[in-house]
Design an enzyme around this catalytic site. Structure first.
Site, short mmCIF file in Angstrom:
data_model
loop_
_atom_site.label_atom_id
_atom_site.label_comp_id
_atom_site.label_asym_id
_atom_site.label_seq_id
_atom_site.Cartn_x
_atom_site.Cartn_y
_atom_site.Cartn_z
N LYS A 148 -86.77 33.77 6.23
CA LYS A 148 -88.09 33.43 5.71
C LYS A 148 -88.06 33.58 4.18
O LYS A 148 -87.69 34.63 3.66
CB LYS A 148 -89.11 34.39 6.32
CG LYS A 148 -90.51 33.90 6.35
CD LYS A 148 -91.31 34.82 7.25
CE LYS A 148 -92.77 34.64 7.05
NZ LYS A 148 -93.50 35.88 7.36
N ILE A 149 -88.44 32.50 3.52
CA ILE A 149 -88.32 32.44 2.05
C ILE A 149 -89.63 31.94 1.46
O ILE A 149 -90.18 30.94 1.93
CB ILE A 149 -87.15 31.49 1.66
CG1 ILE A 149 -85.82 32.01 2.22
CG2 ILE A 149 -87.08 31.31 0.15
CD1 ILE A 149 -84.63 31.10 1.95
#
Ligand code: E4P
Length: 220
Positions: A86-87
């Site tokens: 998750k970015i």
């Protein structure tokens, strides 16, 4: 629409999985800190979640430069096959996503608040895009319309790879209803909201009536 659980709590994940509708989990630093998570145990904790869930598990990178995010993402992806990195939606995040996606690592682009951000996330190779609803509501803006716009815009194009829109920052069963009506692929919901989704006052009233009448049948 699929249900993901928005939590780092193993007991909640086990319980929701037992209901049969759990398709994945999303975590973030806030959720991990809420369960008293320690930095040293972070990767082991993600591994434990991955073992409980038959589906993607988002683990967030808190690195701020592309090289750090890429290094972090590779480490997170090596924890288990079902880890999704998750970015946050930002320039360094897009650059890192481009590299990680080219290596076959699935990215969930988070903290997405606009159509241009979502399109850029899709172009960078993100497998999942997470438009936030509740955080708009927190500042008295319309999070559901923003979500609707992102779903419509992303579905206008073929980006050449699978993309699923995750309705995130979900705070109520009504958010879930609206996300489904808009055609969001996934809603990631806190456990308390998932429980609310099971409930309806007419179900409770109907059950009460059935039990009362069944008692009459037993005593007849
Ligand atoms: C999930 O991916 C998000 O991090 C989460 O839904 C954010 O929710 P919040 O706005 O309630 O913190």
């Amino acid at each position: 629409m699929k249900f993901f659980l928005d939590t780092a709590d193993l007991a909640e994940i086990e319980e929701a999985a037992s209901w049969g509708a759990l398709a994945g989990v999303t975590t973030n630093p806030t959720l991990y800190s809420r369960i008293g998570g320690k930095l040293d145990d972070f990767h082991d904790h993600i591994k434990r979640i991955c073992e409980l869930v038959d589906g993607p598990v988002s683990a967030e990178s808190v690195a701020m430069t592309r090289d750090e995010i890429i290094a972090d993402g590779r480490k997170l992806a090596s924890i288990a096959d079902n880890v999704v990195v998750k970015i946050p939606t930002m320039v360094e995040g897009l650059a890192a996503t481009k590299v990680l996606a080219s290596e076959g690592i699935a990215v969930n682009m988070t903290l997405c608040f606009s159509v241009p951000q979502a399109i850029l996330a899709a172009r960078s190779g993100a497998r999942y895009i997470s438009p936030f609803v509740g955080r708009f509501d927190d500042i008295s803006e319309d999070g559901l319309t923003q979500l609707e716009n992102v779903v419509a815009a992303v579905n206008n194009y073929d980006f050449g790879h699978d993309i699923e829109i995750i309705a995130a920052s979900i705070r109520s069963a009504n958010h879930v209803t609206q996300a489904a009506l808009m055609g969001a692929d996934i809603a990631t919901v806190p456990f308390a909201v998932l429980k609310k989704c099971v409930e309806h006052p007419l179900t409770d009233r109907g059950l009460e009536a059935f039990l009362k009448d069944w008692e009459k049948v037993q005593n007849a």
